[in-house]
Enzyme design. Structure first.
Site, PDB file in Angstrom:
ATOM      1  N   CYS A  98      12.425  47.727  40.109  1.00  0.00           N
ATOM      2  CA  CYS A  98      11.572  48.032  41.046  1.00  0.00           C
ATOM      3  C   CYS A  98      11.460  46.521  41.976  1.00  0.00           C
ATOM      4  O   CYS A  98      12.426  45.700  42.158  1.00  0.00           O
ATOM      5  CB  CYS A  98      10.267  48.598  40.930  1.00  0.00           C
ATOM      6  SG  CYS A  98       9.489  48.927  42.541  1.00  0.00           S
ATOM      7  N   LEU A  99      10.326  46.001  42.239  1.00  0.00           N
ATOM      8  CA  LEU A  99      10.350  44.757  42.771  1.00  0.00           C
ATOM      9  C   LEU A  99      10.641  43.688  42.019  1.00  0.00           C
ATOM     10  O   LEU A  99      11.232  42.650  42.372  1.00  0.00           O
ATOM     11  CB  LEU A  99       8.528  44.453  43.100  1.00  0.00           C
ATOM     12  CG  LEU A  99       8.081  45.492  44.044  1.00  0.00           C
ATOM     13  CD1 LEU A  99       6.617  44.930  44.318  1.00  0.00           C
ATOM     14  CD2 LEU A  99       8.475  45.970  45.448  1.00  0.00           C
TER      15      LEU A  99
END
Length: 574
Positions: free
Chosen positions: A308-309
């Site tokens: 994800c991030l």
């Protein structure tokens, strides 16, 4: 965002007013949807042809509903002429009149508004998407599935139980309200605890700074791949989504396959971390973690993994290292991670100048973004799955489902520092600086086109956070070899996909350097489908590149001593 030290009194007043406004609107801009509605309504008023089409569609739908009402009154076969059932109305009870007419009427309303908000001359695309989104939210509130007197499943349950379902639902509602007011975690989380039945893969904390702890996991095989793995999770989530209960832990699986695994555990920031920015997450996070890994496993390259991030951060770090001639990375694996934010999916509905300014005004007062603010946005993106269906199940049907490990993890959310989150939303989401070669690391721009190391990239089919077509855009940003996997499931369940789970499948194909670009639609049609989990395919890919089997390294080193047992202390912060 103006700096508090340099802003004028009028700017400070505006910031304070917008922060107060955000508290009343639950951090949602009122200007952005108003502008979108005005744009759509004004342009639709100037489009007589489009209005005629919509009027004709409404007339056609009304005639269909009238015919179904007539057939129902005359005793015709229930459900005749209805389309394939929507999952909200898939139960057999919905196929009987008058409930079939209610469901059909609702679906026609949705279809009309979906049509009304597209292909209107002159309407900004973002504005059209916003109007469609809010129209859907308002329609969902009045869905016949959400109301006890129009939901046949609820009526049948009420008749069968004499209303006891409402009594149980009232108890569940009162319990949830009390937990909400007191800040207590959701019901059922009491059965889960980090270090007891979550995040229990044996390991040691071997590095700690003001932003993260680094965990090294104990080997479980006599020999291991020579090159270790460094996993960078998102700071919006606690790392142990990758180390859930035994049997569903990716970390456990990797260690059992003979990998030396390191994982970053981010600190849950408070107001005192308000000034930490993306550069801090790069330097205190990825750079120091990589330095510690190099001290424990010297003279070996490292396989970087980002989720994800954390995947976006790992890609930024890898591009900066490539720019600087740093060749310590052997490969890069990205799970549901975007590097081009030009088409971020429905999450982009909450990202424009009006919305970001409101968030920044609120974050500068508090120093961080609360976890429930992000959770609220995700709930609206999947309002049926995360809100309405749960309310019907718990409060109307009186069914309190048991939490599983993934749901317990989801309730254990984190905060985000104000400076970092502002940087992330503006520079990546709003301006798309990373994909367009403007993103600065150490004061100088980086480019994803500098990446030459092999990549393993995973997208998930029903991802509302990082849509797989957005993740796929990495193919035209860098010339490296990319093995792309598209797996069933969503942003979390698609990644937490251990072997042995049923109803799982994935597609996989490799883009070699110098080969022509394949568009996402063509890739989807051409890539072969495999049943089961994608984890073994990734493990095989890593084994091909992980070097020879060697004696496992010891836990910690003189330059990175053991500081305590996994899962560490930062993951326990609330």
């Amino acid at each position: 965002m103006h700096s508090p030290e340099t802003e004028s009194p009028s700017q400070r007043l505006d910031a304070q007013f917008h922060a107060a406004l955000a508290r009343w609107t639950r951090s949602l801009s009122v200007v952005s949807p108003a502008l979108a509605l005005a744009d759509w309504a004004l342009h639709l008023s100037l489009s007589p042809g489009r209005r005629m089409e919509l009027a004709a569609l409404a007339h056609e739908q009304a005639m269909t509903l009238a015919a179904q009402a007539r057939d129902g009154l005359l005793g015709a076969r229930d459900g005749e002429g209805t389309p394939a059932p929507d999952r909200r109305f898939a139960a057999p009870e919905w196929q009987h009149w008058p409930f079939s007419a209610l469901a059909q009427g609702f679906l026609m309303q949705e279809a009309w508004w979906r049509e009304a908000t597209r292909e209107v001359w002159g309407v900004d695309r973002h504005h059209g998407d916003l109007v469609a989104f809010w129209a859907r939210q308002l329609l969902d509130m009045g869905s016949p599935a959400n109301l006890p007197w129009t939901n046949p499943e609820v009526l049948r349950r009420t008749w069968a139980e004499g209303g006891l379902n409402f009594a149980r639902g009232a108890q569940a509602w009162a319990d949830d309200l009390q937990r909400l007011l007191t800040g207590a975690p959701p019901a059922g989380t009491e059965g889960f605890a980090v270090g007891r039945n979550l995040a229990v893969t044996p390991g040691k904390v071997v590095w700690r700074n003001a932003l993260m702890e680094l965990i090294q996991y104990a080997p479980q095989t006599a020999a291991v791949q020579a090159e270790p793995l460094l996993i960078v999770p998102a700071w919006i989530m606690k790392y142990y989504i990758l180390d859930l209960a035994p049997g569903s832990s990716l970390v456990e699986y990797l260690v059992q396959q003979g990998h030396t695994v390191f994982v970053i555990s981010w600190k849950n920031p408070g107001a005192e971390q308000r000034d930490l920015g993306m550069e801090d997450y790069l330097q205190l996070g990825v750079a120091e973690a990589l330095q510690a890994v190099n001290a424990i496993v010297p003279r070996r390259k490292v396989h970087a993994v980002g989720y994800c991030l954390g995947g976006t951060l790992a890609a930024i770090a890898a591009a900066a290292m490539a720019r600087d001639g740093d060749d310590r990375l052997a490969s890069l694996t990205l799970f549901a991670a975007q590097t081009d934010f030009s088409e971020p999916g429905e999450l982009g509905l909450f990202i424009d100048e009006s919305q970001l300014s409101l968030l920044e005004a609120q974050m500068r007062q508090r120093g961080y973004l609360r976890a429930d603010q992000m959770a609220g946005a995700f709930q609206m993106l999947r309002s049926y799955d995360l809100l309405w269906s749960r309310m019907v199940q718990q409060y109307l049907l009186g069914e309190r489902p048991a939490l599983n490990a993934l749901m317990a993890w989801n309730a254990d959310a984190t905060r985000m520092p104000a400076h970092m989150h502002g940087d992330y939303l503006r520079e990546l989401f709003l301006r798309n600086d990373l994909a367009e070669g403007r993103y600065l690391v150490g004061g100088h721009a980086i480019a994803l086109s500098d990446l030459q190391l092999p990549m393993f990239v995973v997208g998930t089919e029903t991802d509302h956070v990082a849509p797989w077509r957005s993740v796929y855009k990495l193919h035209h940003l860098c010339p490296a070899e990319i093995r792309f996997v598209l797996t069933s499931g969503g942003h979390n369940a698609g990644i937490v996909s251990p072997p042995g789970q049923g109803h799982r499948h994935y597609r996989m194909a490799t883009a070699a350097p110098g080969r022509p670009y394949v568009a996402p639609k063509d890739w989807f049609e051409q890539a072969p489908v495999a049943e089961g989990s994608w984890w073994p395919a990734w493990a095989a890919w890593l084994a091909e590149r992980g070097g020879p089997r060697v004696k496992p390294p010891r836990l910690g080193a003189k330059a990175a001593p053991v500081l305590g047992d996994a899962p560490g202390t930062y993951v326990l912060e609330r």
